[in-house]
Design a protein around this motif. Structure first.
Motif, PDB file in Angstrom:
ATOM      1  N   LYS A   1       0.833  -1.210   0.000  1.00 39.02           N
ATOM      2  CA  LYS A   1       0.000   0.000   0.000  1.00 39.02           C
ATOM      3  C   LYS A   1       0.869   1.262   0.000  1.00 39.02           C
ATOM      4  N   VAL A   2       1.940   1.231   0.800  1.00 43.88           N
ATOM      5  CA  VAL A   2       2.866   2.366   0.820  1.00 43.88           C
ATOM      6  C   VAL A   2       3.548   2.511  -0.538  1.00 43.88           C
ATOM      7  N   ALA A   3       3.963   1.386  -1.114  1.00 44.04           N
ATOM      8  CA  ALA A   3       4.651   1.412  -2.412  1.00 44.04           C
ATOM      9  C   ALA A   3       3.749   1.972  -3.510  1.00 44.04           C
ATOM     10  N   MET A   4       2.472   1.572  -3.512  1.00 48.32           N
ATOM     11  CA  MET A   4       1.536   2.089  -4.507  1.00 48.32           C
ATOM     12  C   MET A   4       1.389   3.601  -4.396  1.00 48.32           C
ATOM     13  N   ARG A   5       1.218   4.065  -3.153  1.00 47.31           N
ATOM     14  CA  ARG A   5       1.041   5.499  -2.939  1.00 47.31           C
ATOM     15  C   ARG A   5       2.295   6.275  -3.341  1.00 47.31           C
ATOM     16  N   TYR A   6       3.463   5.743  -2.950  1.00 50.00           N
ATOM     17  CA  TYR A   6       4.715   6.427  -3.269  1.00 50.00           C
ATOM     18  C   TYR A   6       4.929   6.490  -4.782  1.00 50.00           C
ATOM     19  N   ALA A   7       4.671   5.394  -5.490  1.00 50.64           N
ATOM     20  CA  ALA A   7       4.870   5.368  -6.943  1.00 50.64           C
ATOM     21  C   ALA A   7       3.985   6.398  -7.637  1.00 50.64           C
ATOM     22  N   CYS A   8       2.773   6.568  -7.136  1.00 52.70           N
ATOM     23  CA  CYS A   8       1.872   7.568  -7.717  1.00 52.70           C
ATOM     24  C   CYS A   8       2.343   8.988  -7.408  1.00 52.70           C
ATOM     25  N   GLU A   9       2.911   9.187  -6.224  1.00 46.49           N
ATOM     26  CA  GLU A   9       3.380  10.526  -5.842  1.00 46.49           C
ATOM     27  C   GLU A   9       4.718  10.870  -6.485  1.00 46.49           C
ATOM     28  N   ARG A  10       5.592   9.870  -6.662  1.00 51.52           N
ATOM     29  CA  ARG A  10       6.942  10.107  -7.194  1.00 51.52           C
ATOM     30  C   ARG A  10       7.235   9.176  -8.377  1.00 51.52           C
ATOM     31  N   PRO A  11       6.437   9.263  -9.436  1.00 50.68           N
ATOM     32  CA  PRO A  11       6.633   8.332 -10.565  1.00 50.68           C
ATOM     33  C   PRO A  11       7.982   8.477 -11.248  1.00 50.68           C
ATOM     34  N   GLU A  12       8.599   9.660 -11.119  1.00 51.47           N
ATOM     35  CA  GLU A  12       9.904   9.865 -11.743  1.00 51.47           C
ATOM     36  C   GLU A  12      11.011   9.083 -11.040  1.00 51.47           C
ATOM     37  N   VAL A  13      10.749   8.627  -9.823  1.00 47.55           N
ATOM     38  CA  VAL A  13      11.735   7.873  -9.046  1.00 47.55           C
ATOM     39  C   VAL A  13      11.600   6.364  -9.281  1.00 47.55           C
TER      40      VAL A  13
END
Length: 271
Positions: free
Chosen positions: A105-117
């Motif tokens: 769940k954290v990974a999904m949220r982070y990927a959406c917030e920081r897709p460039e990373v």
């Protein structure tokens, strides 16, 4: 190698300095792994070591878990800032990100917030949806154990058994029981109070309706798990248009433990 630290301030969020297990492969693509609720980096050490020949692997302890600092808050924004603070500390600008259960769940949220990373995202046996209440019984059982008075781990298991009937689940919970060599006493390594209080929040979908991640996504599902339904992958295309689902046979929610070989085969084929 372990990384520890205090509190960092990122914008309006308080980010804690996450502990990690490192399986170094300098120059290789960076893989960051996030464990599930009541898990820790130790649960993923075998997977980390196996993938070390292809990746520079960082297996993190989420806040309130393992050897990472404790905090009263478990908001998605704060857990994403924890991850960003770790990446900043280690000067990691591009990663492959894998998360299991809560870590997913954290990974999904982070990927959406920081897709460039995030170059690629791997979600292990968790969907982007709210879940019914779960784990309340396990938390209540753990909180009833007088850990400071325990003579040994066997005594802890005997006290847990009437409240947690499943042997494998008891063993998993007991991975959180730490022994202080100096005092000779036991303690729960996780922040039981904060995690128990956060259950109504962390069972919710971590994503906003407007979130999107356009990169490649692998959703790994345990064939015997009840955490993912048949239509979940289709629903998740709303957030992850390039999502691909794979099923691991003879595995429940803890796919990487219950069928490690099958889990690694799925990863190998996709990676």
């Amino acid at each position: 190698m372990s990384d520890k630290g205090g509190i960092l301030v990122e914008g309006l969020c308080m980010a804690v300095a996450l502990h990690s297990l490192r399986f170094k492969n300098p120059g290789a693509p960076v893989l960051v792994v996030l464990h599930g609720l009541l898990g820790s980096s130790r649960n993923w050490s075998t997977i980390g070591r196996t993938l070390q020949d292809r990746f520079d692997v960082h297996v993190l302890d989420l806040r309130n878990h393992g050897s990472s600092p404790h905090s009263d808050a478990m908001r998605w924004s704060e857990m994403c800032e924890d991850l960003q603070a770790y990446l900043d500390l280690h000067e990691l600008e591009s990663i492959e990100l894998m998360g299991h259960s809560l870590g997913g769940k954290v990974a999904m949220r982070y990927a959406c917030e920081r897709p460039e990373v995030v170059e690629r995202l791997m979600i292990v046996d968790i969907a982007a949806k709210p879940y019914p209440p779960y784990h309340d019984n396990e938390f209540r059982a753990m909180k009833r154990i007088p850990v400071a008075e325990l003579a040994n781990r066997k005594e802890a298991e005997e006290l847990l058994e009437p409240m947690v009937l499943d042997w494998a689940l008891r063993q998993f919970l007991l991975t959180n029981l730490a022994h202080d060599e100096a005092s000779g006493t036991f303690r729960w390594q996780v922040n039981l109070e904060a995690l128990h209080a956060s259950l109504p929040h962390i069972r919710q979908n971590s994503l906003l309706e407007t979130d999107r991640y356009e990169g490649p996504v692998l959703l790994v599902r345990g064939a015997n798990s009840d955490f993912i339904d048949d239509d979940d992958a289709n629903e998740m295309l709303h957030w992850f248009p390039h999502l691909h689902e794979e099923m691991v046979p003879s595995a429940g929610h803890n796919v990487h433990v219950e069928n490690r070989k099958g889990f690694l085969e799925v990863l190998d084929a996709w990676l």
